[in-house]
Write an enzyme that holds these catalytic residues in place. Structure first.
Site, short mmCIF file in Angstrom:
data_model
loop_
_atom_site.label_atom_id
_atom_site.label_comp_id
_atom_site.label_asym_id
_atom_site.label_seq_id
_atom_site.Cartn_x
_atom_site.Cartn_y
_atom_site.Cartn_z
N GLU A 106 0.91 -1.25 0.09
CA GLU A 106 0.12 0.09 0.05
C GLU A 106 0.87 1.26 -0.01
O GLU A 106 0.69 2.35 -0.76
CB GLU A 106 -1.01 0.03 1.24
CG GLU A 106 -1.78 -1.05 1.50
CD GLU A 106 -1.21 -2.55 2.22
OE1 GLU A 106 -2.14 -3.03 2.72
OE2 GLU A 106 -0.03 -2.67 2.08
N CYS A 146 -0.67 0.07 7.65
CA CYS A 146 -1.00 0.70 6.48
C CYS A 146 -2.44 1.11 6.65
O CYS A 146 -2.71 2.05 5.88
CB CYS A 146 -1.14 -0.70 5.51
SG CYS A 146 0.60 -1.11 4.77
N TRP A 186 20.35 -40.11 -13.14
CA TRP A 186 19.63 -39.02 -13.34
C TRP A 186 18.73 -39.77 -14.41
O TRP A 186 18.78 -40.29 -15.41
CB TRP A 186 20.76 -38.18 -14.35
CG TRP A 186 21.69 -37.46 -13.69
CD1 TRP A 186 23.00 -37.89 -13.55
CD2 TRP A 186 21.32 -36.44 -12.56
NE1 TRP A 186 23.82 -37.05 -12.63
CE2 TRP A 186 22.78 -36.11 -12.18
CE3 TRP A 186 20.32 -35.74 -12.36
CZ2 TRP A 186 23.02 -35.33 -11.10
CZ3 TRP A 186 20.78 -34.73 -11.15
CH2 TRP A 186 21.81 -34.21 -10.93
N THR A 225 21.12 -39.40 0.27
CA THR A 225 20.94 -38.50 -0.88
C THR A 225 22.24 -37.71 -0.92
O THR A 225 22.71 -37.43 -2.32
CB THR A 225 19.63 -37.71 -0.94
OG1 THR A 225 18.58 -38.66 -0.91
CG2 THR A 225 19.38 -36.69 -2.07
N ASP A 278 24.22 -38.67 -4.36
CA ASP A 278 23.98 -37.65 -5.52
C ASP A 278 24.74 -36.24 -5.27
O ASP A 278 25.15 -35.74 -6.40
CB ASP A 278 22.33 -37.20 -5.48
CG ASP A 278 21.73 -38.16 -5.81
OD1 ASP A 278 21.92 -39.47 -6.41
OD2 ASP A 278 20.39 -38.38 -5.62
N GLU A 312 13.29 -32.91 -0.92
CA GLU A 312 13.69 -33.41 -2.36
C GLU A 312 14.24 -35.08 -2.08
O GLU A 312 14.28 -35.82 -3.25
CB GLU A 312 15.01 -32.68 -2.69
CG GLU A 312 14.60 -31.70 -3.69
CD GLU A 312 15.44 -31.42 -4.75
OE1 GLU A 312 16.49 -32.17 -4.97
OE2 GLU A 312 15.18 -30.52 -5.51
N LEU A 328 12.98 -40.46 3.56
CA LEU A 328 12.74 -39.04 4.15
C LEU A 328 11.33 -38.76 3.61
O LEU A 328 10.31 -38.21 4.14
CB LEU A 328 13.70 -38.05 3.72
CG LEU A 328 13.42 -36.76 4.34
CD1 LEU A 328 13.55 -36.47 5.76
CD2 LEU A 328 14.68 -35.81 3.69
#
Length: 345
Positions: free
Chosen positions: A52, A88, A173, A199, A203, A288, A293
């Protein structure tokens, strides 16, 4: 007046704050006089001016007298308390803006209808609920954070056409460049990203945003025994948070932007992690992997969205089974040779 038209413009403006507003909500505002937008703005950065304020500041000097005859549209109820910036509602009353139209009531207990009540008490005409479902989706992260006292949780994983995430102990992949760009866009929009130890070790993901504009998220690893060698995969450019149950060796404490939090891995791990993230004002979290998990979040009912990427042309034959998601399908998309399904809990 076409309230929905102007509210849609507010949504567009609000989305521009995706890089800097968190942990505050995404808020856009436009000010309309006789069918003409005379000012507009959005909340650009946490701790700085609200939408605002920016909308009023954008008005040309010759149009300032029109404020007393205008309608202010905003995606979220105007605030009515002094936080990092003044209320505001005070700004609206100061400029004698006679009408305010907003999308959603702010669930923050310090507001929660108080802004609207304050304006109405001073004679301002207030209209609410315009495109409220769209507004709730826009600020889903903020609403989850306030109402559930935890980050908004997004599960993300990729699988082969025959339902496997990969091979045990191997880096596999599955999806292509279009999916990678989609994932990095997601990273640019969320506050944090979490992976488990396996992971991280197998990875060695960087967990940063490299294929889209915008920021990288806070990187988080669950690493009970500090198995992951930090210097192999992480630099100090983006923040890294590790949850462990042992005291960190001194050499790891020298890595820039590193935080280590000790938790009890024999107790409720997810609850402890989410409590820490809530305290740190982390409003959204991408989970991810790996599969263990992800499944722990699913089994605990701790997820709000899931983004499942399928490599439609890839068959693994066997491997790590992908988690099973049961939710509302919010979106389907083709991404090159891959497909994406977005679920809501």
């Amino acid at each position: 007046m076409n309230h929905e038209l102007y509210m849609k413009r507010c949504f567009d403006l609000a989305a521009l704050g995706i890089d800097g507003a968190s942990p505050n909500p995404l808020v856009g505002c436009c000010i309309v006089h006789s069918g003409r937008i005379i000012g507009e703005g959005w909340h650009q950065k946490y701790g700085e001016a609200h939408a605002e304020v920016n909308a009023v500041a954008s008005i040309a000097p010759k149009d300032l007298p029109l404020l007393s005859e205008s309608t202010l549209y905003v995606t979220l109820e105007p605030c009515c308390y002094h936080g990092n910036t003044p209320p505001c509602t005070n700004l609206i009353l100061k400029h004698k803006i006679p009408r305010v139209v907003f999308c959603n009531t702010d669930p923050n207990p310090r507001i929660d209808g108080g802004g609207a009540a304050q304006l109405r008490a001073q004679g301002v005409e207030v209209m609410t609920g315009i495109l409220s479902e769209t507004g709730a989706w826009l600020n889903r992260r903020f609403f989850t954070f306030i109402q559930k006292k935890r980050p908004h949780i997004i599960l993300k994983y990729a699988l082969s056409a025959d339902g496997y995430m990969g091979k045990e102990g191997e880096q596999v992949w599955l999806t292509g460049a279009a999916s990678a760009r989609s994932v990095h866009k997601l990273r640019s929009e969320e506050d944090a990203i979490l992976v488990g130890t396996n992971t991280a070790v197998v990875d060695r993901p960087r967990l940063t945003n490299r294929h889209y504009s915008g920021k990288s998220p806070l990187r988080i690893i669950l690493d009970r025994q500090l198995r992951f060698t930090l210097t192999l995969a992480f630099d100090g450019k983006s923040p890294l948070l590790i949850f462990t149950d042992i005291t960190a060796p001194d050499f790891q404490l020298d890595i820039p932007n590193l935080s280590i939090v000790k938790i009890d891995f024999k107790s409720n791990i997810l609850e402890q992690v989410l409590d820490v993230l809530y305290e740190r004002k982390v409003k959204s979290l991408i989970v991810e992997g790996g599969a263990k998990l992800l499944n722990s979040f699913i089994e605990a009912g701790l997820w709000d969205e899931a983004r499942v990427y399928t490599a439609d042309g890839v068959l693994l034959g066997d491997g790590i089974p992908a988690p099973q998601i049961h939710g509302r399908v919010l979106e389907r998309a083709s991404l090159g040779a891959d497909s994406l399904v977005v679920y809501g809990a």
